[in-house]
Design an enzyme around this catalytic site. Sequence first.
Site, mmCIF file in Angstrom:
data_model
loop_
_atom_site.group_PDB
_atom_site.id
_atom_site.type_symbol
_atom_site.label_atom_id
_atom_site.label_comp_id
_atom_site.label_asym_id
_atom_site.label_seq_id
_atom_site.Cartn_x
_atom_site.Cartn_y
_atom_site.Cartn_z
ATOM 1 N N LYS A 40 16.512 -0.031 11.159
ATOM 2 C CA LYS A 40 15.980 0.807 10.201
ATOM 3 C C LYS A 40 15.124 2.092 11.024
ATOM 4 O O LYS A 40 15.117 3.103 10.687
ATOM 5 C CB LYS A 40 15.034 0.020 9.256
ATOM 6 C CG LYS A 40 14.387 1.307 8.279
ATOM 7 C CD LYS A 40 15.388 2.104 7.534
ATOM 8 C CE LYS A 40 14.588 2.499 6.177
ATOM 9 N NZ LYS A 40 13.648 3.488 6.255
ATOM 10 N N GLU A 60 18.541 10.236 11.125
ATOM 11 C CA GLU A 60 18.287 10.768 9.878
ATOM 12 C C GLU A 60 17.549 12.250 10.311
ATOM 13 O O GLU A 60 17.802 13.237 9.752
ATOM 14 C CB GLU A 60 17.605 10.311 8.888
ATOM 15 C CG GLU A 60 17.224 10.875 7.832
ATOM 16 C CD GLU A 60 16.405 10.263 6.761
ATOM 17 O OE1 GLU A 60 16.419 10.664 5.652
ATOM 18 O OE2 GLU A 60 15.891 9.090 7.212
#
Length: 343
Positions: A194, A201
């Site tokens: 993550k 991102e």
Amino acid sequence: MTTDTPMQLGMIGLGRMGANLVRRLMRDGHRCVVYDLDREALQELEKEGATAATSLHDFVDKLEKPRNVWLMLPAGVVQPTLDQLAALLDPADTVVDGGNSYYRDDIARAKQLAPRGIHYVDCGTSGGVWGLERGYCLMIGGEDDAVERLNPVFRTIAPGAGSVEPTPGRTRADGTAPEGYLHCGPSGAGHFVKMVHNGVEYGMMAAVAEGLSIIKHADAGLHRRAVDAETAPLREPEAYQYEIDVAEVAEVWRRGSVVSSWLVDLVADALARSPELDTFTGRVSDSGEGRWTVLAAVDESVPAPVIISALTQRYESRGLGEFTDKLLSAMRGEFGGHAEKAG
């Protein structure tokens, strides 16, 4: 669709994501006990069918053994909460950290709880406030048995296969990745994946923002520039005389483009609501995952120039490069509005 394996889960932390995780679980037939310092958040979910707890002691008492506890808290609050909670739990209970904790903390926390027989699972959760309807992508770390026991919970929270086309070259017939959740490995592995996800991102967001900004300024040839020794001239102003509607570009990129994505969806929505983005400050925070990704890249000797650049761009957005800019100005001799040519 209601789960055929309903479970009870306790949720600590009822912010936007925590509360919506509870709602998604209850919609699928799971039972939830909830706790938060915000009494209004507790009362709201109680009205929707959750069992509200008035304290951590009350919270633990209302959970069936073996207990399943999910923490959805800011990274800085997880450890003190876990310390209090661990003293109340029993062997075979499981704690899931679904926030954005540093993966190295997960390794330490799993070791902390192991002597008490308490299982610890780290679960990177992506989906934001939209996850209630769309589902959440889950990246999970921890012991095999503990993760497997919570499979019905993960399956409900995840988006499922939905309308996403199967990967053409995928030959593996088993595994849960096509359903939107994955057991990535032992303690810390979920948050490690993550962490890198959020670093990626950062880079994607920066690229979309920079590209649309270049399009917005494609009319540079229509505007007069200063003519002096310190300003580079625009050599061919006739090549930059396009007044392009950036909001419409974002909209068309959403449909059939190779850069179409949820991030472009968000940009298109923001531009539709505020074409000049007057309601946004231009200040971009970083909650830790980007810098942790950069640190991992350095430790692994893996080049990551895009993510590093995107991270430093966020620092710049918050004015943290102001002193650097002043030093650059000083070296150029730009003091008090008077410029002297340097070098």
